[in-house]
Design a protein around this motif. Structure first.
Motif, mmCIF file in Angstrom:
data_model
loop_
_atom_site.group_PDB
_atom_site.id
_atom_site.type_symbol
_atom_site.label_atom_id
_atom_site.label_comp_id
_atom_site.label_asym_id
_atom_site.label_seq_id
_atom_site.Cartn_x
_atom_site.Cartn_y
_atom_site.Cartn_z
ATOM 1 N N GLU A 159 3.474 6.203 -1.978
ATOM 2 C CA GLU A 159 3.782 7.265 -1.669
ATOM 3 C C GLU A 159 5.326 7.024 -1.923
ATOM 4 O OE1 GLU A 159 2.984 6.508 2.624
ATOM 5 O OE2 GLU A 159 1.034 6.444 2.102
ATOM 6 N N SER A 206 1.003 -1.407 -0.301
ATOM 7 C CA SER A 206 -0.115 -0.584 0.004
ATOM 8 C C SER A 206 1.605 1.021 -0.027
ATOM 9 C CB SER A 206 -0.622 0.062 1.156
ATOM 10 O OG SER A 206 -0.624 -0.091 2.712
ATOM 11 N N ARG A 207 2.496 1.394 0.127
ATOM 12 C CA ARG A 207 3.019 2.400 0.229
ATOM 13 C C ARG A 207 3.271 2.745 -1.054
ATOM 14 N NH1 ARG A 207 4.856 -0.074 5.127
ATOM 15 N NH2 ARG A 207 7.233 -0.797 4.637
#
Length: 460
Positions: free
Chosen positions: A131, A127-128
């Motif tokens: 970013e 999920s990172r």
């Protein structure tokens, strides 16, 4: 005087090249040399008592135009069939997990859909990705699996990307070039997509509605037979080309076959055989060392398919098939429940199932004889279904060195090979799954483009 054309290899690529040349060079005398008992190569339809069964490629990507256009040209559109609505499952951790929605070649557009495949910790890593800063040089190519592991974590590679690609490429995604395997993703990054998630989302949003895959009712033999007939070529099975040599402005091919050793003279030559054989033929010319070196650097994998018809008392999972995570301790790499996947095949007395074997450097499994491989397929099916099948009919088909490793920079490698052929062996073209990529549409596109180049050369 019409051109004398020799096509070495009677698979899809060779037959397509012969068909295209027949149209582009009226009056050409085309000979197809096929070492095996029949043409078709990786397209191989056999017959069970209940009807035809595919032992080679099962379907093609309908959204690409190459195969659909050729099917239409040959008058086979009415035979087109599309899969039903069931999706595959992934075998991971000893259990079947439905393939998550919203993925592209196993690449996730929404990590929240991966809960069944990833642990909470692995999901947190994945999920990172949006970013993380992404460094990408437009026009570059990198190993697909390495990039995905770096961005989403290795579990996404092992349980999603590799299972999706393994059945087609037979190599781990760490050995496959991003630009070669998912060109649209590379192009999205070239255009400035800031992350893989953003690039995947762009591609998903641009998907054309409608079925992704298609096949032919009656089997791929319809396409093979139609191509052979429409080409007007003299097809010589059980005749293997063993060498190609220059002869003036043309070539002479040494052939071993039903007449013993014999020679065939040709003005134009299409080489449409697996990489190791192609490299050997070019080496025999003595003038294409660079091309031989380029081809010799491409690793290949062999593969096998076991087709089964099993009694319907066996309860198949309500999925189209099973893809296997690469860390799963089983010998097979994929399983297709053909009569679940294709509604037009669901009227047989038994369930139709295909079990695929063979990955790069996986020679031990394929060393097993046909009886042993069939037993392994039955055992794999029993493991997936929870009970042993009653096999009504079975058949095994093998392909040696059939799948090429399409690594980073593959396109540049093939361009260099073709450049040397044009310079040293004018009138010789190389086609097949090791050129513009594997899969039915890619092979058709490669063969037609090569045939057009040969026709232009002859007409000039």
């Amino acid at each position: 005087m019409g051109a004398r054309v020799a096509v070495v290899g009677g698979g899809l690529s060779g037959l397509t090249a012969a068909y295209q040349l027949a149209g582009d060079l009226p009056g050409a005398r085309i000979t197809v040399l096929e070492a095996g008992d029949a043409v078709g190569g990786a397209l191989h339809t056999t017959d069970f008592p209940s009807g035809p069964v595919e032992l080679g490629a099962e379907a093609f990507i309908a959204r690409r135009p190459e195969a659909s256009d050729l099917v239409a040209e040959l008058g086979l559109t009415d035979a087109l069939r599309h899969p039903g609505l069931l999706g595959p499952a992934i075998l991971t951790g000893g259990r079947l997990v439905p393939m998550p929605t919203g993925t592209l070649m196993g690449l996730p557009s929404d990590v929240s859909t991966l809960a069944g495949v990833l642990t909470p910790e692995e999901s947190a890593v994945a999920s990172r990705e949006p970013e993380l800063p992404l460094r990408w040089e437009p026009g570059s190519d990198v190993p697909l699996g390495a990039l995905v592991a770096e961005r989403f974590g290795p579990a996404v590679v092992t349980r999603l990307v590799d299972p999706m690609l393994g059945g087609v490429y037979a190599a781990p995604s760490t050995e496959l070039g991003l630009r070669e395997v998912v060109p649209g993703l590379a192009e999205a990054l070239d255009r400035g997509a800031p992350t893989l998630t953003a690039a995947i989302g762009t591609l998903m949003a641009g998907r054309v509605p409608g079925p992704v895959f298609a096949t032919l009712d009656g089997g791929y033999r319809l396409l093979v037979d139609a191509l052979a007939q429409a080409s007007g070529a003299l097809v010589r099975t059980r005749n293997a080309c063993t060498a190609i040599h220059r002869l003036g402005s043309g070539y002479v091919l040494t052939v071993s076959g039903d007449r013993g050793l014999w020679s065939l003279e040709a003005d134009l030559v299409v080489v449409a055989v697996p990489v190791p054989h192609a490299a050997g033929l070019l080496a025999a010319t003595g003038v294409a060392d660079g091309a031989v070196s380029g081809l010799s650097g491409i690793r290949t994998a062999s593969s096998a398919v076991v087709a089964l018809e099993v009694d319907r008392s066996l309860a198949l999972p309500d999925r189209s098939g099973v893809l296997v995570a690469t860390d799963e301790p089983v010998p097979f790499k994929a399983m297709t429940f053909s009569s679940r996947k294709w509604p037009h095949l669901d009227d047989r007395p038994g369930h139709l199932v295909r079990v695929s074997f063979g990955r790069l450097d996986d020679d031990e499994v394929l060393a097993v004889d046909d009886r042993g491989l069939t037993a392994m397929a039955e055992s794999a099916l029993a493991g997936v279904c929870g009970s042993a099948p009653t096999t009504l009919h079975s058949r095994v088909r093998r392909w040696d060195d059939a799948l090429a490793e399409i690594g980073p920079g593959h396109a540049a490698r093939i361009a260099a090979v073709r450049g040397e052929l044009a310079d040293r062996l004018p009138g010789v073209e190389l086609v097949g799954g090791a050129t513009e990529g594997v899969g039915v549409p890619a092979c058709i596109g490669s063969a037609r483009a090569a045939a057009r180049r040969l026709a232009t050369r002859w007409q000039d």
